[in-house]
Design a protein around this motif. Structure first.
Motif, PDB file in Angstrom:
ATOM      1  N   THR A  16       0.830  -1.199   0.000  1.00 48.30           N
ATOM      2  CA  THR A  16       0.000   0.000   0.000  1.00 48.30           C
ATOM      3  C   THR A  16       0.869   1.255   0.000  1.00 48.30           C
ATOM      4  O   THR A  16       2.083   1.202   0.221  1.00 48.30           O
ATOM      5  N   THR A  17       0.225   2.395  -0.231  1.00 46.84           N
ATOM      6  CA  THR A  17       0.951   3.670  -0.179  1.00 46.84           C
ATOM      7  C   THR A  17       1.608   3.864   1.183  1.00 46.84           C
ATOM      8  O   THR A  17       2.739   4.339   1.273  1.00 46.84           O
ATOM      9  N   ALA A  18       0.908   3.483   2.249  1.00 47.38           N
ATOM     10  CA  ALA A  18       1.472   3.631   3.593  1.00 47.38           C
ATOM     11  C   ALA A  18       2.750   2.827   3.756  1.00 47.38           C
ATOM     12  O   ALA A  18       3.660   3.235   4.486  1.00 47.38           O
ATOM     13  N   HIS A  19       2.839   1.687   3.085  1.00 47.07           N
ATOM     14  CA  HIS A  19       4.032   0.857   3.219  1.00 47.07           C
ATOM     15  C   HIS A  19       5.281   1.571   2.695  1.00 47.07           C
ATOM     16  O   HIS A  19       6.395   1.226   3.088  1.00 47.07           O
ATOM     17  N   SER A  20       5.111   2.552   1.818  1.00 46.32           N
ATOM     18  CA  SER A  20       6.276   3.246   1.260  1.00 46.32           C
ATOM     19  C   SER A  20       7.064   3.976   2.337  1.00 46.32           C
ATOM     20  O   SER A  20       8.283   4.137   2.214  1.00 46.32           O
ATOM     21  N   TYR A  21       6.404   4.430   3.395  1.00 44.67           N
ATOM     22  CA  TYR A  21       7.139   5.085   4.479  1.00 44.67           C
ATOM     23  C   TYR A  21       7.216   4.233   5.743  1.00 44.67           C
ATOM     24  O   TYR A  21       8.000   4.527   6.634  1.00 44.67           O
ATOM     25  N   ILE A  22       6.430   3.162   5.826  1.00 43.69           N
ATOM     26  CA  ILE A  22       6.479   2.290   6.995  1.00 43.69           C
ATOM     27  C   ILE A  22       7.525   1.187   6.838  1.00 43.69           C
ATOM     28  O   ILE A  22       8.307   0.913   7.756  1.00 43.69           O
ATOM     29  N   LEU A  23       7.564   0.552   5.662  1.00 44.87           N
ATOM     30  CA  LEU A  23       8.444  -0.605   5.484  1.00 44.87           C
ATOM     31  C   LEU A  23       9.927  -0.298   5.687  1.00 44.87           C
ATOM     32  O   LEU A  23      10.636  -1.117   6.288  1.00 44.87           O
ATOM     33  N   PRO A  24      10.456   0.823   5.206  1.00 50.73           N
ATOM     34  CA  PRO A  24      11.883   1.075   5.470  1.00 50.73           C
ATOM     35  C   PRO A  24      12.222   1.082   6.956  1.00 50.73           C
ATOM     36  O   PRO A  24      13.252   0.528   7.372  1.00 50.73           O
ATOM     37  N   ALA A  25      11.350   1.682   7.777  1.00 55.71           N
ATOM     38  CA  ALA A  25      11.599   1.701   9.221  1.00 55.71           C
ATOM     39  C   ALA A  25      11.466   0.306   9.818  1.00 55.71           C
ATOM     40  O   ALA A  25      12.241  -0.094  10.693  1.00 55.71           O
ATOM     41  N   VAL A  26      10.479  -0.463   9.351  1.00 52.17           N
ATOM     42  CA  VAL A  26      10.291  -1.830   9.841  1.00 52.17           C
ATOM     43  C   VAL A  26      11.497  -2.681   9.477  1.00 52.17           C
ATOM     44  O   VAL A  26      11.986  -3.482  10.288  1.00 52.17           O
ATOM     45  N   LEU A  27      11.999  -2.529   8.264  1.00 50.02           N
ATOM     46  CA  LEU A  27      13.178  -3.292   7.841  1.00 50.02           C
ATOM     47  C   LEU A  27      14.391  -2.958   8.696  1.00 50.02           C
ATOM     48  O   LEU A  27      15.178  -3.851   9.030  1.00 50.02           O
ATOM     49  N   ASP A  28      14.539  -1.690   9.073  1.00 48.32           N
ATOM     50  CA  ASP A  28      15.648  -1.319   9.964  1.00 48.32           C
ATOM     51  C   ASP A  28      15.521  -2.024  11.311  1.00 48.32           C
ATOM     52  O   ASP A  28      16.513  -2.511  11.871  1.00 48.32           O
ATOM     53  N   VAL A  29      14.297  -2.093  11.842  1.00 49.56           N
ATOM     54  CA  VAL A  29      14.070  -2.782  13.115  1.00 49.56           C
ATOM     55  C   VAL A  29      14.430  -4.260  12.979  1.00 49.56           C
ATOM     56  O   VAL A  29      15.100  -4.830  13.853  1.00 49.56           O
ATOM     57  N   LEU A  30      13.987  -4.875  11.901  1.00 51.55           N
ATOM     58  CA  LEU A  30      14.250  -6.303  11.703  1.00 51.55           C
ATOM     59  C   LEU A  30      15.733  -6.578  11.532  1.00 51.55           C
ATOM     60  O   LEU A  30      16.263  -7.545  12.100  1.00 51.55           O
ATOM     61  N   SER A  32      18.202  -4.924  12.701  1.00 53.37           N
ATOM     62  CA  SER A  32      18.854  -4.776  14.007  1.00 53.37           C
ATOM     63  C   SER A  32      18.565  -5.976  14.900  1.00 53.37           C
ATOM     64  O   SER A  32      19.469  -6.512  15.555  1.00 53.37           O
ATOM     65  N   HIS A  33      17.298  -6.418  14.914  1.00 53.64           N
ATOM     66  CA  HIS A  33      16.926  -7.523  15.791  1.00 53.64           C
ATOM     67  C   HIS A  33      17.571  -8.834  15.347  1.00 53.64           C
ATOM     68  O   HIS A  33      18.004  -9.628  16.181  1.00 53.64           O
ATOM     69  N   PHE A  34      17.622  -9.066  14.049  1.00 57.55           N
ATOM     70  CA  PHE A  34      18.116 -10.340  13.529  1.00 57.55           C
ATOM     71  C   PHE A  34      19.614 -10.344  13.274  1.00 57.55           C
ATOM     72  O   PHE A  34      20.134 -11.301  12.721  1.00 57.55           O
ATOM     73  N   ASP A  35      20.322  -9.303  13.652  1.00 57.14           N
ATOM     74  CA  ASP A  35      21.761  -9.235  13.429  1.00 57.14           C
ATOM     75  C   ASP A  35      22.452 -10.444  14.060  1.00 57.14           C
ATOM     76  O   ASP A  35      22.448 -10.608  15.279  1.00 57.14           O
ATOM     77  N   GLY A  36      22.995 -11.308  13.217  1.00 58.22           N
ATOM     78  CA  GLY A  36      23.671 -12.506  13.700  1.00 58.22           C
ATOM     79  C   GLY A  36      22.780 -13.721  13.847  1.00 58.22           C
ATOM     80  O   GLY A  36      23.270 -14.826  14.104  1.00 58.22           O
ATOM     81  N   PHE A  37      21.467 -13.556  13.687  1.00 60.55           N
ATOM     82  CA  PHE A  37      20.537 -14.678  13.795  1.00 60.55           C
ATOM     83  C   PHE A  37      20.592 -15.523  12.529  1.00 60.55           C
ATOM     84  O   PHE A  37      20.605 -15.000  11.419  1.00 60.55           O
ATOM     85  N   ALA A  38      20.568 -16.836  12.695  1.00 59.72           N
ATOM     86  CA  ALA A  38      20.457 -17.714  11.530  1.00 59.72           C
ATOM     87  C   ALA A  38      19.002 -17.873  11.106  1.00 59.72           C
ATOM     88  O   ALA A  38      18.704 -18.001   9.915  1.00 59.72           O
ATOM     89  N   GLU A  39      18.094 -17.837  12.075  1.00 60.43           N
ATOM     90  CA  GLU A  39      16.674 -18.047  11.801  1.00 60.43           C
ATOM     91  C   GLU A  39      15.963 -16.699  11.733  1.00 60.43           C
ATOM     92  O   GLU A  39      15.688 -16.070  12.751  1.00 60.43           O
ATOM     93  N   ARG A  40      15.661 -16.256  10.510  1.00 56.31           N
ATOM     94  CA  ARG A  40      15.052 -14.940  10.288  1.00 56.31           C
ATOM     95  C   ARG A  40      13.560 -15.139  10.016  1.00 56.31           C
ATOM     96  O   ARG A  40      13.089 -14.991   8.893  1.00 56.31           O
TER      97      ARG A  40
END
Length: 210
Positions: A16-30, A32-40
């Protein structure tokens, strides 16, 4: 009167249009959280037509999702047949059916939910201990609401005539209370779409205790 949870229809399966500004921030969170994780692994609660799930899968995440709209899931299954996206809702016992995940996302969903405490309880059950929930919703704050009122945009913003539109209007305070009541902790917020006080959406990141 009963409410048909699967009544929402969609025009397409793209983000959606909202995803254009939401997804980049969500991807940054992910990232950071999954840094070094094998299971994403990510669960998308309220995946709609699968646009966000597909965007995450394209970046190497294993994504499972559900949505109560049979129309939305039908479009998702056509556009993204490789993704496990199914009809289901937060009023189902999803953790029993799908297990638990390191991250559970829910983007622009909680504002449509009739029973938000049941929703966040299910979300909590889906998150592994130490994992995080990432929830976005349109932002409502005092100054933003004043600006909307001054510009005569309140009707457009609250969309009272739209079928299956927004029925809950969340602030940082009320969304924090909801997530804390569910058992989450270590809350933090990001604001996206405009400057923070006029943000289009806010993103809450909440951790489930170990």
């Amino acid at each position: 009167m009963s409410v048909e949870l699967d009544a929402t229809t969609y025009v397409h399966a793209k983000p959606t249009t909202a995803h254009s500004y939401i997804l980049p921030a969500v991807l940054d969170v992910l990232e950071s959280h999954f840094d070094g994780f094998a299971e994403r692994d990510v669960f998308d609660l309220g995946c709609g037509t699968g646009g966000a799930a597909a965007a995450l899968a394209a970046r190497g995440y294993y994504v499972v999702g559900v949505d109560p709209s049979s129309d939305g899931i039908a479009k998702a299954n056509i556009s993204y047949p490789e993704l496990p996206l199914n009809v289901g809702s937060a009023y189902d016992d999803l953790s029993r059916e799908y297990g638990t995940f390191n991250v559970v996302i829910s983007l622009e969903v909680i504002e449509h939910v009739y029973d938000p405490r049941a929703f966040t309880s299910t979300m909590y059950d889906l998150v592994k201990p130490g994992g995080v929930a990432v929830m976005s919703t349109p932002y409502h704050g005092y100054l933003k609401n004043l600006v909307l009122a001054a510009m005569g945009k309140m009707d457009d913003h609250f969309m009272p005539l739209k079928d299956h539109g927004h029925i809950k209007f969340w602030s940082k305070s009320t969304l924090s209370t909801l997530l804390l009541e569910a058992g989450f902790g270590n809350l933090r917020f990001e604001y996206v779409g405009r400057i923070p006080v006029l943000a289009k959406s806010m993103i809450a990141v909440a951790r489930k205790p170990l």
